[in-house]
Design a protein around this motif. Sequence first.
Motif, short mmCIF file in Angstrom:
data_model
loop_
_atom_site.label_atom_id
_atom_site.label_comp_id
_atom_site.label_asym_id
_atom_site.label_seq_id
_atom_site.Cartn_x
_atom_site.Cartn_y
_atom_site.Cartn_z
N GLN A 127 0.82 -1.21 0.00
CA GLN A 127 0.00 0.00 0.00
C GLN A 127 0.87 1.27 0.00
O GLN A 127 2.08 1.22 0.22
N GLU A 128 0.24 2.41 -0.24
CA GLU A 128 0.95 3.69 -0.28
C GLU A 128 1.69 3.94 1.04
O GLU A 128 1.14 3.74 2.12
N THR A 129 2.95 4.41 0.93
CA THR A 129 3.80 4.67 2.11
C THR A 129 3.54 3.61 3.20
O THR A 129 3.17 3.93 4.33
N TRP A 130 3.78 2.36 2.82
CA TRP A 130 3.41 1.22 3.67
C TRP A 130 4.15 1.20 5.00
O TRP A 130 3.69 0.57 5.96
N HIS A 131 5.28 1.88 5.07
CA HIS A 131 6.17 1.73 6.22
C HIS A 131 5.90 2.76 7.32
O HIS A 131 6.71 2.93 8.24
N MET A 132 4.73 3.42 7.27
CA MET A 132 4.44 4.49 8.25
C MET A 132 2.94 4.72 8.36
O MET A 132 2.19 4.33 7.48
N PRO A 133 2.52 5.40 9.42
CA PRO A 133 1.13 5.86 9.45
C PRO A 133 0.95 6.97 8.41
O PRO A 133 1.92 7.61 8.02
N PHE A 134 -0.29 7.16 7.98
CA PHE A 134 -0.55 8.19 6.97
C PHE A 134 -0.77 9.52 7.69
O PHE A 134 -1.90 10.00 7.83
N GLU A 146 10.63 11.74 9.69
CA GLU A 146 11.71 10.79 9.99
C GLU A 146 11.43 9.39 9.45
O GLU A 146 12.31 8.53 9.42
N PHE A 147 10.21 9.15 9.04
CA PHE A 147 9.92 7.88 8.38
C PHE A 147 10.48 7.82 6.96
O PHE A 147 10.63 6.75 6.39
N ALA A 148 10.74 9.00 6.38
CA ALA A 148 11.24 9.03 5.00
C ALA A 148 12.61 8.35 4.91
O ALA A 148 13.43 8.45 5.84
N GLN A 149 12.83 7.65 3.82
CA GLN A 149 14.09 6.93 3.63
C GLN A 149 14.58 7.14 2.20
O GLN A 149 13.78 7.32 1.28
N PRO A 150 15.89 7.04 1.98
CA PRO A 150 16.37 7.04 0.59
C PRO A 150 15.84 5.80 -0.14
O PRO A 150 15.45 4.82 0.50
N VAL A 151 15.85 5.87 -1.45
CA VAL A 151 15.34 4.74 -2.24
C VAL A 151 16.05 3.44 -1.90
O VAL A 151 15.44 2.37 -1.96
N ASP A 152 17.33 3.52 -1.53
CA ASP A 152 18.04 2.28 -1.20
C ASP A 152 18.16 2.07 0.32
O ASP A 152 19.06 1.38 0.78
N GLY A 153 17.24 2.65 1.07
CA GLY A 153 17.29 2.55 2.54
C GLY A 153 16.78 1.23 3.09
O GLY A 153 16.59 0.24 2.36
N GLU A 154 16.52 1.26 4.40
CA GLU A 154 16.19 0.04 5.14
C GLU A 154 14.94 -0.67 4.57
O GLU A 154 14.92 -1.89 4.42
N ALA A 155 13.90 0.11 4.26
CA ALA A 155 12.66 -0.50 3.76
C ALA A 155 12.92 -1.21 2.44
O ALA A 155 12.46 -2.34 2.22
N MET A 168 10.41 -12.76 -6.79
CA MET A 168 9.17 -11.98 -6.93
C MET A 168 9.51 -10.53 -7.28
O MET A 168 10.45 -9.97 -6.74
N VAL A 169 8.77 -9.96 -8.19
CA VAL A 169 8.85 -8.51 -8.43
C VAL A 169 8.00 -7.84 -7.35
O VAL A 169 6.84 -8.23 -7.14
N ILE A 170 8.56 -6.87 -6.63
CA ILE A 170 7.78 -6.20 -5.58
C ILE A 170 7.80 -4.68 -5.81
O ILE A 170 8.86 -4.08 -5.97
N VAL A 171 6.62 -4.10 -5.81
CA VAL A 171 6.50 -2.64 -5.88
C VAL A 171 6.33 -2.13 -4.45
O VAL A 171 5.42 -2.55 -3.73
N SER A 172 7.20 -1.23 -4.06
CA SER A 172 7.27 -0.77 -2.67
C SER A 172 6.99 0.73 -2.61
O SER A 172 7.89 1.55 -2.78
N PRO A 173 5.73 1.11 -2.35
CA PRO A 173 5.39 2.53 -2.26
C PRO A 173 5.88 3.11 -0.93
O PRO A 173 5.56 2.57 0.13
N MET A 174 6.63 4.18 -0.97
CA MET A 174 7.30 4.66 0.25
C MET A 174 7.44 6.18 0.27
O MET A 174 7.31 6.84 -0.75
N LEU A 175 7.71 6.70 1.45
CA LEU A 175 8.05 8.11 1.56
C LEU A 175 9.56 8.21 1.35
O LEU A 175 10.35 7.67 2.14
N GLU A 176 9.94 8.89 0.28
CA GLU A 176 11.35 8.93 -0.13
C GLU A 176 12.01 10.23 0.30
O GLU A 176 11.45 11.31 0.11
N ARG A 177 13.21 10.12 0.85
CA ARG A 177 14.05 11.30 1.10
C ARG A 177 15.11 11.33 0.00
O ARG A 177 15.92 10.41 -0.09
#
Lengths: 402, 402
Positions: A127-134, A146-155, A168-177
């Motif tokens: 889901q959209e920005t899956w790694h944080m509350p909206f 602070e939830f934002a991460q670089p594209v190659d970050g932990e998430a 598996m191909v995985i699409v990872s919607p995230m908040l990007e820094r």
Amino acid sequence: MDSIKVPPQKIESVEKVLEKYIPEDELKEVKRILYGLNRGQIVESLPIPENVSKLAQASNFEVVSSKITAEPEQLRKPRIVKIGIIQNAIGAPTTDPVHDQYMAIQNKIEKMIDAAGALGVNVLCLQETWHMPFAFCTRERYPWVEFAQPVDGEATQFIQRMARKYNMVIVSPMLERDLVHGSTIHNTAVVVGNNGNIIGKSRKNHIPRTGDFNESTYYMESTLGHPVFETVYGKIGINICYGRHHNLNWLAYGLNGSEIVFNPSATVGELSEPMWGVEARNAAMTNNYFVGSINRVGTEHFPNEFTSGNGKPAHKDFGHFYGSSYFSSPDNCRSPGLSRVSDGLNVCEVDLNLCQQVKDKWNFQMTGRYELYAQFLTKYVDPNYQPQIIKDPSINQHSNQK
Amino acid sequence: MDSIKVPPQKIESVEKVLEKYIPEDELKEVKRILYGLNRGQIVESLPIPENVSKLAQASNFEVVSSKITAEPEQLRKPRIVKIGIIQNAIGAPTTDPVHDQYMAIQNKIEKMIDAAGALGVNVLCLQETWHMPFAFCTRERYPWVEFAQPVDGEATQFIQRMARKYNMVIVSPMLERDLVHGSTIHNTAVVVGNNGNIIGKSRKNHIPRTGDFNESTYYMESTLGHPVFETVYGKIGINICYGRHHNLNWLAYGLNGSEIVFNPSATVGELSEPMWGVEARNAAMTNNYFVGSINRVGTEHFPNEFTSGNGKPAHKDFGHFYGSSYFSSPDNCRSPGLSRVSDGLNVCEVDLNLCQQVKDKWNFQMTGRYELYAQFLTKYVDPNYQPQIIKDPSINQHSNQK
């Protein structure tokens, strides 16, 4: 965990109500008209293996599985792909430390990706920005940015491990820094290939500035265009959230060749629920690709109150995310949806050949007259554009307007 | 009149089935999610005066009436308009003389317009080529082309009389014979003002070339653009039939200022019924205008058999026109629909101010990025266009495709 509990909902899903009350013969006709289940080519539910059922039960998420077939062709083999979409509530209160909150979500997601792997899913989207509350409704910067991460970050590294594990191909919607460009923040989807490599990223093209969704406080519109990612399991576009209200956005992903477009979203019932079953299906049936629509689930409570620009008192949550993630087909049918109230994994086995078959049948692209619209829009964006209006000349002669 | 009887249908409409079986509390929630009935601003049914009920009963057509309200504003008065749409079967066998067939339909229509007048309808639209059977499936020229009339012909003169009688704007979709330009035929909508004057005409922008709908045998795509007619009761666009599958067509009518767009259609169940409730609503909710969707009703049998390019045996009809005419609102709700089996008049009282109010709320136009898409489409129509595809570089290194 009072802050992430789901308030009672009147119904779990529309489908469940229909199935509960309507007799079989009439139900079949209602489902044909509402959901396009008339081709004999969509199997509504596929069996779920016992190990997956056990995992889902233990971890408290739902699994739904269906299949949409295509006709055999003489020169192309079927291109069978299992597509998965995951919806989930956050995993810890929004008052917990940022990294604890992140890990609580990752732990939930990991089990659901394990289930997807066990089901043989080839392409998965979260889901959209899956790694944080909206948290964008709060309009507060910290701690949310602070939830934002670089594209190659932990998430992304976690997603890469899972992609390799399950091929598996995985699409990872995230908040990007974006550390390279002024440390700006973006609403991004990272596409990770089945070998665990980062293929690239797409960003949200249309940013809402409405009600609780004043997201332009945090990030601006994408300048990356409408990239389509050619993976080993087909061509994928990502139309993030509010972009689903923009038919031109869907169109551009289609004209660039998408066979699957994901719409990772975060949206609440009062605002958009009657649109949820309409817009993605319209996009699928008029652009002739599969759509995976994903909405988060649950109600997220924030520590400080905020207002919503609607004259109502300040509050600490902005409503119930109603889940209901589902697939739309390039023809006129759709899959069953996940529930409105619980975490879930929805899997649909499709034959990507269906996209071209439907194009051949309906000819929407052939009859699209894109030259006409290229000219129309070019004229329209001219500040001096005069709309093509033909006025009734008799309006001024008579005075019969109410 | 065996040739125009309606074959038995399993259900009269989806709404009627839902209302029959689902308990009130759950039905309310199902209708909220499916039809957007959550604003407290749509009244599902308005009372029908007794004289109208009697007329409808005597002439064997259904009348449905609803109301969609808007918020009060400080500077604009409400702009209350009653919109009507009419669906009907043909009135005589297709083997009857052409003018007899025409008169049989006109006689039916006249009674329904009388009912619309009695209900105070301000703007009315009839179905696509209302004055004839939808004979384009036959691909025969005669006698079908004899139904074509000049814009100021008999059908329009009848409409003008009715418009004057009821002070009503009437949109009359017809098969037009253009005597000035090579006697060519067009699929046209004539807009008649409330004073009985012909305001202008619009033509079908997208012509189907699929299955039984090889309409390019008879007429070509419009070169008239996307005109919007400014009448005393609001700004009206007409998106004829197959144009409803083209989001750009809906968009252009919207950007030219439409407050009401009619979609007069002729479409059968096997082909399109699951799309019928999706495409027009998507257009209304993303472009923020009212849509009146009109489909004819019944099964039309033709004297000579024809084939449909689908490998099936020759036949004399091409399926059941499923009616189901309804209104979509600029927000996310829709009106009740007419039945799938009978003639009918659907009336919706609206406040046109809702269009701008929804635009202000959702900001789809403000966030539309039309410059981006003007550029995109201009590039796309270049024969050398290269789609924006990002290929997984690891595809050629590994060989894990199925």
